[in-house]
Write a protein that holds these residues in place. Structure first.
Motif, short mmCIF file in Angstrom:
data_model
loop_
_atom_site.label_atom_id
_atom_site.label_comp_id
_atom_site.label_asym_id
_atom_site.label_seq_id
_atom_site.Cartn_x
_atom_site.Cartn_y
_atom_site.Cartn_z
N VAL A 8 6.76 -6.40 -4.17
CA VAL A 8 6.38 -5.59 -2.75
C VAL A 8 7.44 -5.49 -2.10
O VAL A 8 8.12 -6.46 -1.63
N ASP A 9 7.81 -4.34 -1.73
CA ASP A 9 8.85 -3.94 -0.78
C ASP A 9 8.05 -3.59 0.41
O ASP A 9 7.64 -2.65 0.60
N LEU A 10 8.10 -4.67 1.41
CA LEU A 10 7.29 -4.49 2.65
C LEU A 10 7.90 -3.39 3.68
O LEU A 10 9.17 -3.26 3.79
N ALA A 11 7.01 -2.79 4.54
CA ALA A 11 7.47 -2.04 5.50
C ALA A 11 6.19 -1.83 6.68
O ALA A 11 5.28 -2.52 6.42
N VAL A 14 4.62 1.96 5.00
CA VAL A 14 4.60 2.45 3.56
C VAL A 14 5.16 1.04 2.83
O VAL A 14 6.10 0.55 3.02
N PHE A 15 4.55 0.83 1.82
CA PHE A 15 4.57 -0.25 0.76
C PHE A 15 4.97 0.27 -0.62
O PHE A 15 4.14 0.96 -1.49
N THR A 35 -3.45 1.18 4.56
CA THR A 35 -4.89 1.03 3.90
C THR A 35 -5.07 0.85 2.45
O THR A 35 -5.99 0.12 1.71
N GLN A 36 -4.26 1.87 1.84
CA GLN A 36 -4.28 1.90 0.34
C GLN A 36 -3.66 0.54 -0.48
O GLN A 36 -4.05 0.12 -1.23
N PHE A 37 -2.71 0.04 0.38
CA PHE A 37 -2.10 -1.37 -0.23
C PHE A 37 -3.20 -2.30 -0.08
O PHE A 37 -3.39 -3.27 -1.09
N GLU A 38 -4.09 -2.73 0.98
CA GLU A 38 -5.05 -3.62 1.00
C GLU A 38 -6.12 -3.30 -0.04
O GLU A 38 -6.65 -4.34 -0.73
N ASP A 89 13.60 2.10 -1.81
CA ASP A 89 12.53 1.20 -1.76
C ASP A 89 12.19 0.75 -3.09
O ASP A 89 11.72 -0.63 -3.48
N ALA A 90 12.16 1.93 -3.99
CA ALA A 90 11.68 1.39 -5.49
C ALA A 90 12.90 0.46 -6.04
O ALA A 90 12.54 -0.49 -6.88
N ALA A 91 14.13 0.64 -5.63
CA ALA A 91 15.27 -0.23 -6.24
C ALA A 91 15.18 -1.66 -5.61
O ALA A 91 15.40 -2.74 -6.42
#
Length: 278
Positions: A8-11, A14-15, A35-38, A89-91
């Motif tokens: 997980v690349d945190l922000a 947006v995760f 919300t989607q992350f949780e 973020d993907a990298a």
């Protein structure tokens, strides 16, 4: 889908997720809101989550642990070497998977709410101390512009400046004298707040067995003891030996060596394997 590990690349909002199988091969990527992350983890069976030990990482690690998911926090400064090509973020998420496979990558321990609160108190004190110092230096500079030398020392300097500003025959012009007095009042207020915070730290240390033990060591005072407890929770059993602990603490000489030539310099902070928020 046999997903065993999630990087997980945190922000803030947006995760970025990289989902890998048991062979560490990425089989899915996701870009989710908070919300989607949780909701995503509530609906999946995941064995391991890998994150950088950065801002909010300990909060999410505690939340994931409450779901029965193992969390591994990696030192942020060591992840950059595993990022391929441009930084995205993907990298970054993919780099976390690669870094987690390194045998010498030591994870950061997840901190409790109490530890982070105690670290926050130390951060606030440091901010107040920095503000106080900047105000004193500003007043010194103003006085110097009017030919007044202020003695060395923060407390001595503030007392001298207060006497100068209170003197009606001072060389400081009336135009700036009132505003300078406001700066002195701000310094006094900061000193009162710092003293109150230190009293709170002393009360915390009184009821902490780890702090009590540390305070019994010559050379260790209140701030060092409470800071160590905030960083380690008073448990250093995860350090393999005293040299490992001293290296993490920053007692590591700067080294520049090649071949048979070895040069050791001053003690640096390169031994610390955690970031500022850890």
């Amino acid at each position: 889908m046999n997903a065993t590990t999630v990087a997980v690349d945190l922000a803030k909002s947006v995760f970025q997720l990289a989902v890998a199988d048991e062979h560490w091969k990425i089989i899915e990527t996701q870009r989710l809101t908070r919300t989607q992350f949780e909701r995503w983890f509530l609906n999946r069976e995941v064995n391991l989550v890998i994150m950088e030990a950065c801002g909010s990482a300990h909060h999410w690690a505690r939340w994931l642990n409450s779901l029965g998911i193992e969390v591994r926090l990696l030192p942020a400064q060591y992840i950059r070497a595993y990022v391929k090509r441009n930084k995205t973020d993907a990298a970054d998420a993919a780099a976390l998977l690669e870094a987690a496979r390194a045998s010498d990558m030591r994870p950061v321990r997840v901190k409790s709410v109490e530890q982070q609160a105690l670290k926050g108190m130390h951060r606030i004190r440091s901010l107040w101390m920095g503000t106080r110092t900047s105000r004193i230096n500003a007043l010194r500079g103003f006085c110097r512009e009017f030919g007044i030398a202020i003695p060395v020392g923060a407390r001595t300097g503030v007392e001298a400046i207060s006497r100068i500003l209170a003197d009606p025959n001072t060389a400081v012009p009336d135009l700036i004298r009132g505003t300078a007095k406001l700066l002195v009042e701000e310094i006094r207020l900061l000193e009162a707040r710092i003293a109150q915070l230190e009293r709170e730290l002393a009360a915390i240390a009184k009821f902490s067995p780890a702090c009590t033990t540390l305070l019994s060591i010559p050379g260790i005072g209140l701030l060092t003891a409470t800071a160590l407890v905030a960083a380690t929770s008073g448990d250093v059993s995860h350090f393999k030996d005293a040299r490992h602990f001293s290296s993490w603490f920053g007692l590591t000489p700067k080294e520049y060596s090649s071949g048979s030539s070895r040069h050791l310099g001053r003690i640096s902070k390169k031994g610390i394997a955690t970031c500022a928020c850890c």
